[in-house]
Design an enzyme around this catalytic site. Structure first.
Site, PDB file in Angstrom:
ATOM      1  N   CYS A  33      20.195  40.766   9.469  1.00  0.00           N
ATOM      2  CA  CYS A  33      19.300  40.677  10.447  1.00  0.00           C
ATOM      3  C   CYS A  33      18.506  39.419  10.038  1.00  0.00           C
ATOM      4  O   CYS A  33      17.827  38.773  11.056  1.00  0.00           O
ATOM      5  CB  CYS A  33      18.320  41.955  10.469  1.00  0.00           C
ATOM      6  SG  CYS A  33      19.212  43.294  11.290  1.00  0.00           S
ATOM      7  N   CYS A  80      16.466  23.052   3.655  1.00  0.00           N
ATOM      8  CA  CYS A  80      16.692  24.129   4.718  1.00  0.00           C
ATOM      9  C   CYS A  80      15.810  25.110   4.415  1.00  0.00           C
ATOM     10  O   CYS A  80      14.655  24.915   3.631  1.00  0.00           O
ATOM     11  CB  CYS A  80      18.117  24.360   4.458  1.00  0.00           C
ATOM     12  SG  CYS A  80      18.373  25.183   3.036  1.00  0.00           S
TER      13      CYS A  80
END
Lengths: 440, 88
Positions: free
Chosen positions: A231, A395
């Site tokens: 998730c 990132c």
């Protein structure tokens, strides 16, 4: 408000909350004692219990016998997250006598959109504690046992030997725990109410129930770890695990009250994008199944992390594939950020959600493609003319950026450009440079 | 032969992020079995990372197949590939 006042206020609220908890607990005990007295109108329930459960008890499906069954039931819920919260909520409200909760995590801000037993003031406290408080406030008649531990072969074995559960609810978030719970249920003959959710989709079924298949019958071999999305990486809309978690409560209640129509041997597929529920008939129990077959080969709990080749949590495991001189520390990076080329390789949506100024977004999936050389060359041309030849790659956590650097290094081996990985990514930036950058 | 192929649970990501595909299978001498379809999908419809779909001539572990690879496909069949979810 000055920082000190802020901290003082937080402490005071914490103290008041604890006082409130104590007083509530005190009141509950008093009320409970008062209610323990014999009810002349029904010898199984107190007057308050009858009134409280009347709306479900007057249905033939539950009736007083079912309500007694619920009251005498002991269940185990593993994972107090997006599935476990709504499941626990409805099971506690319905009057399931004893609910044990297992979870090792603490409440985070990223949990609140779906994990409805936790609130803003619960951040950083153990999820089981927060869930305990919420459930007790809803129903003080039942017993809730919060266990803050990591579910693995050793801990689960210990709990199972000491307790006889009627149902286990799987609200976990990883493959290893799913196999663990399946094997525990088969070995101890307990039905497993299994739910899962990701993004806009959910799945639900009951394993090892009245001769039905178990998880291993359908999936004898675990999926390759890189094919599994969490998730945290894929995202999830709260109402989706909410839907599945509520249905897990429903199936659990049906099992506990010995009702028909339990979702065994069938898999419910819920697609939230077009609100479709599809029931697929599953294969029957596999007589050759490693754990529930005629001649099982798995007779005791094994090392499930080893079996699945992945950890029994959904946290990201950081990689380290570059040399020291190909990386830059986050503090050093923050001082040179303005005058350099910075590539943010996160997916476009995440970049739109929040980004550092003066950065360029080229998603990692693009970096791997063949035409990236042309694209970046255009971008670098002017910078090279200005004498800038360092490119910093950034990132979310500093893993994809390492992969991107090693990929770009190969593609630009003929060029004077040097690629550096920004160590720890935006997580580190938020932690060490500017806490106001959202750490998600 | 026209059939309908559907992907779910994330398997659609390998197929251009499209869940439902109308597929026209070319005529061949022998009948189409599920095993043939897997190869055909890999060669014609799959957009990325084939190892996340096929492994050793069947779908990879974690994708639900409720029939064997020997199932004979009929016109207008709807064949669904479901990748299991693990999140919670």
């Amino acid at each position: 408000m000055p920082k000190q006042d802020f901290e003082d206020l937080k402490l005071e609220i914490k103290r008041l909350r604890e006082e409130l908890h104590q007083k509530e607990e005190f009141l509950r005990e008093r009320q409970y004692k008062k209610l323990q007295g014999k009810n002349v109108y029904n010898d199984q329930f107190t007057t308050e219990e009858i009134v409280r459960y009347s709306r479900q008890m007057i249905m033939p499906n539950i009736n007083p016998h079912g309500q007694i069954a619920l009251k005498n039931s002991k269940i185990l819920i593993v994972g107090v997250g997006g599935l476990g919260c709504p499941a626990a909520l409805y099971l506690a409200s319905a009057g399931v006598g004893e609910i044990t909760l297992i979870d090792y995590d603490e409440v985070e801000l990223t949990n609140l959109h779906r994990q409805i037993l936790h609130s803003e003031s619960d951040i950083d406290i153990p999820k089981v504690e927060s869930a305990y408080n919420s459930l007790k406030r809803i129903n003080s008649h039942i017993k809730v046992i919060p266990l803050r531990l990591h579910a693995n072969s050793l801990t689960i074995k210990d709990i199972i030997t000491k307790n006889k559960y009627h149902v286990i609810v799987d609200g976990s978030d990883n493959v290893a725990t799913r196999y663990l719970l399946n094997d525990v249920c088969v070995m101890n003959d307990i039905p497993l109410v299994s739910g899962s959710a990701l993004q806009m989709e959910g799945q639900l079924t009951v394993y090892h129930y009245q001769g039905g298949p178990c998880y291993r019958c359908l999936f004898p071999v675990p999926p390759p770890p890189h094919a599994v999305t969490s998730c945290g990486d894929g995202g999830v809309l709260g109402a989706v695990p909410g839907t599945i978690g509520v249905l897990q409560a429903l199936e659990t209640i049906k099992i506990l009250t010995n009702s028909s129509g339990v979702l065994s041997g069938r898999l419910l597929l819920f697609d939230g994008t077009n609100t479709t529920f599809r029931n697929v008939k599953l294969r029957e129990r596999n007589l050759k199944c490693d754990v529930c077959g005629e001649n099982p080969t798995v007779k005791t709990l094994i090392d499930y992390e080893l079996f699945c080749g992945s950890s029994s949590h959904d946290k990201v495991i950081n990689i380290d594939i570059l040399k020291c001189n190909e990386q830059i520390d986050i503090i050093d990076f923050s001082t040179i950020l303005k005058d350099n080329v910075v590539l943010d390789v996160r997916p476009k949506i995440e970049y739109q959600m929040c980004n550092l100024p003066n950065t360029v977004n080229i998603p990692f999936t693009e970096i791997e493609k063949d035409d990236v050389f042309e694209k970046l060359n255009k971008l670098f041309k002017n910078k090279l003319a200005d004498g800038i030849k360092n490119v910093y790659v950034l990132c979310r956590r500093g893993n994809d950026s390492q992969r991107a650097v090693s990929c770009l290094k190969k593609k630009f081996s003929e060029s004077p450009i040097i690629f550096y990985n920004v160590k720890g990514g935006l997580h580190a930036y938020s932690k060490f440079v500017d806490t106001s950058f959202p750490r998600y | 032969m026209e059939i309908n192929v559907e992907f779910g649970g994330g398997a659609e990501l390998l197929f251009d992020n499209k869940k439902v595909h109308d597929v026209l299978l070319p005529h061949k001498e022998k009948e189409w079995i599920l095993g043939d379809l897997l190869v055909w999908l890999k060669d014609n419809l799959l957009k990325e990372r084939p190892e996340l779909f096929l492994q050793d001539e069947s779908v990879r572990p974690g994708i639900l197949v409720l029939d064997t690879v020997n199932y004979v496909i009929k016109p207008n069949d709807r064949i669904i590939f479901i990748s299991t979810l693990h999140g919670g």
